[in-house]
Scaffold this active site. Structure first.
Site, PDB file in Angstrom:
ATOM      1  N   GLU A   1       0.676  -1.328  -0.140  1.00  0.00           N
ATOM      2  CA  GLU A   1       0.089  -0.178  -0.069  1.00  0.00           C
ATOM      3  C   GLU A   1       0.885   1.335  -0.023  1.00  0.00           C
ATOM      4  O   GLU A   1       0.506   2.344  -0.808  1.00  0.00           O
ATOM      5  CB  GLU A   1      -0.883  -0.041   1.195  1.00  0.00           C
TER       6      GLU A   1
ATOM      7  N   HIS B   1      -9.897  -4.222  11.119  1.00  0.00           N
ATOM      8  CA  HIS B   1     -10.444  -4.283  10.087  1.00  0.00           C
ATOM      9  C   HIS B   1     -11.800  -3.397  10.062  1.00  0.00           C
ATOM     10  O   HIS B   1     -12.692  -3.376   9.139  1.00  0.00           O
ATOM     11  CB  HIS B   1     -10.712  -5.524   9.108  1.00  0.00           C
TER      12      HIS B   1
END
Lengths: 328, 326
Positions: free
Chosen positions: B60, B129
């Site tokens: 990322e 998450h």
């Protein structure tokens, strides 16, 4: 003669350009160091004295439209990429005529027109930007290349590894130029890594890795020529490690007590400018007269830049509130 | 009007913008050959090819920074984060390069980039998450923060975000990709900084955005209507820039405010909105502003615990009753 061979043999004009650029960087940086120590300049400044051969050897292989990302120690890269000395110095002085209107300073010098995508205050953060510029060239079907300068410290950061891998996987025309000056802040690379040549890390990403003597501008120029040619024609990235040394501390004001005077002196004996100077004098490419001329020109150019910077207005408070968004 | 899922509305937005402007490209994990982790980019690799739709390794920070470098050199990247929880891996690039480059360069470089992907809790995905990040990004000068609550807004706002010259954080929700809604036929865009009243009312203003409009604010308003309380639901849509006039107009009409968000309470977006309401509508208020947020804890896993941490319809109704003193 192939174009690659041509790049390996710089002509007299190129050699004189290299010499003059190295002298110009050295003169600029010595003046910055002096002005900082006397209190005329403030802020965080990292000078490039000792490493000039790397910026000049590499940028000597680039076109104006090629891209460069730089580091916190970026003045040398900027000068070698052709930035205007006056606007650079005005930026260091925090003046409105600075390259970034006095809002970037030493660690964010950049120039859109010359492909200088910025010095960067975060170690390793410029590498992904160079990958993006290279992808941009690919997508726009140009043959531009991108060079990411980085230090040995950056080679231990995540962005280094992510960028090398992305460049390999996406076939990006990037040259990662690792300026290994032996120290990340005060920490020696022998402590921070277990490989002797950091270029060996390239093998882990399936790309060429090359180590050269970064105090020898001709060696840097030759290796950079091959790496740039690989990037331009084959869209293949390279990790080019240049072993070099900084004569001063990490930042201006760092006394550098983590290294011995003997060590610094030994590197000064191999000074990149003296090496090239002696060679060019022997070969008759420089004379005593032209040597002095180049040095005087550099001194005058830096004096002129300082005068320009000192005479430029300081930015008013409203300037600091501008350029946050293009449109809001 | 066509009835579309939010997934398809987002896909249309990207597809139309990529067809319109060859400088737009999509990059992220699984966006190409796999058609997207949530199938938002379905068919785009086949339509545009590998020079416009890039699958990346799991990296990322690398591809966020790559997108910024591409934006600095003339492209308009759409960077998909599989979830914004993973964008924390890229936070240095987003904050230190994307948000600050325009100012640091004295206006030389602009960064026309969109970081988009799901934000907030889904269902039992646990602490790493499930975080909501609106307030996180809204705190950073240089970034714009965009949400949507239905398919029409999703498409119109994403198209605008792609055309915008500044970096945009575009926050989606995996819980609502399948939510259907009417979408206008043909070309349309929705400007950033313009909210919408999703349900008119007179007694109380409920401010909500993203999936909580459909999940909490509108259902709570229906329940309240049964009690004779007419709630106005205001969706600012973009957190930054914020359509504060739309909010002030509603507050001046209802005199009572409940702000609903999935962020943590401490320094949430509602903290900023309520400060502005106190500052500009102090004399219009008949009660202190109430906030309904997630509790200030990392999200626990078990269904019962997750439900207890997230805001819900019952808490919204309680807050409304509190500002109405009933």
């Amino acid at each position: 003669m192939t174009s690659m061979q041509a790049q390996r043999r710089p002509d007299k004009e190129k050699l004189r350009w290299m010499y003059s650029q190295m002298v110009l960087i050295r003169t600029f940086e010595e003046r910055v160091q002096q002005d900082y120590m006397s209190g005329k300049l403030v802020g965080a400044i990292h000078v490039y004295v000792g490493e000039e051969a790397v910026a000049v050897g590499v940028c000597g292989q680039l076109r104006k439209d090629d891209y460069v990302t730089s580091t916190h120690r970026g003045h040398g890269h900027c000068i070698a990429k052709g930035l205007d000395l006056r606007r650079m110095m005005a930026e260091l002085y925090g003046k409105v005529d600075g390259q970034c209107r006095g809002k970037g300073g030493s660690m964010h010098l950049c120039d859109l027109e010359r492909g200088m995508l910025g010095a960067n205050g975060i170690v390793s953060a410029g590498l992904p930007l160079a990958c993006g510029a290279a992808l941009s060239a690919n997508l726009r079907h140009t043959d531009q290349v991108a060079v990411a300068f980085l230090g040995d410290g950056a080679s231990n950061a995540g962005a280094f590894h992510e960028s090398l891998n992305l460049a390999a996987v996406l076939k990006l025309p990037v040259v990662f130029v690792l300026e290994n000056n032996g120290y990340a802040d005060a920490t020696h690379i022998r402590y921070a890594a277990r490989v002797t040549n950091l270029a060996d890390r390239a093998a882990g990403y399936g790309i060429p890795g090359v180590t050269v003597d970064g105090m020898d501008v001709l060696a840097v120029h030759e290796a950079a020529g091959e790496a740039v040619a690989r990037a331009r024609s084959m869209r293949t990235p390279t990790l080019l490690e240049c072993k070099t040394y900084r004569y001063y501390g990490h930042y201006v004001g760092d006394a550098g007590q983590y290294r011995s005077k003997e060590e610094v002196e030994a590197y000064r004996q191999k000074d990149c400018i003296s090496q090239l100077e002696q060679r060019l004098l022997q070969e008759g490419i420089l004379s005593e007269g032209t040597r002095r001329e180049y040095r005087e020109q550099a001194t005058e150019a830096v004096e002129d830049a300082v005068r320009f910077a000192q005479n430029s207005p300081i930015p008013g408070p409203e300037v600091g509130l501008e350029d946050v968004y293009v449109r809001y | 009007m066509a009835n579309l899922s939010i997934r398809d509305a987002l896909n249309q937005a990207m597809t139309e913008e990529m067809a319109r402007d060859p400088m737009v490209f999509l990059m992220g994990e699984e966006v190409g050959a796999y058609n997207g982790a949530y199938k938002v980019s379905k068919g785009m690799l086949a339509q545009f090819g590998p020079q416009r739709v890039y699958d990346t390794p799991i990296t990322e920070g690398g591809f966020a920074g790559l997108g910024i470098g591409a934006a600095m050199t003339g492209l308009r990247p759409i960077i998909e984060m599989m979830t914004f929880n993973f964008a924390l891996q890229a936070i240095d690039q987003i904050v230190n390069n994307a948000a600050k480059m325009h100012l640091m360069s004295g206006g030389q470089f602009c960064i026309p980039i969109v970081f988009r992907g799901p934000n907030g809790a889904a269902h039992m995905l646990a602490a790493q998450h499930s975080q909501s990040f609106e307030s996180f990004y809204a705190q950073v000068p240089g970034l714009k923060v965009v949400t949507y609550s239905d398919a029409k807004d999703a498409k119109g706002l994403l198209k605008t975000a792609i055309r915008d010259d500044d970096p945009v954080i575009f926050l989606e929700s995996e819980m609502t990709y399948g939510q259907q809604g009417d979408v206008p036929d043909g070309e349309y865009t929705i400007p950033l900084g313009v909210g919408e009243v999703k349900r008119p009312g007179t007694d109380v203003t409920i401010i909500a955005w993203s999936k909580l409009v459909g999940q909490l604010a509108l259902p709570a308003a229906e329940e309240l209507a049964k009690m004779g309380i007419q709630a106005e639901v205001v969706d600012p849509r973009t957190i930054k820039p914020l359509d504060e006039e739309l909010i002030f107009d509603s507050v001046r009409k209802t005199n009572r405010v409940v702000i609903v968000e999935e962020n943590f309470k401490f320094c949430g977006v509602g903290s900023e909105i309520s400060e502005r309401i106190y500052n500009r509508c102090f004399d219009d208020l008949d009660a202190p502003v109430e906030r309904v947020t997630s509790h200030d804890v990392p999200m626990p896993y078990a269904h019962s615990l997750e439900s207890a941490v997230l805001p819900n319809v019952g808490r919204v109704i309680e807050a409304v009753k509190k500002v109405l003193y009933v």
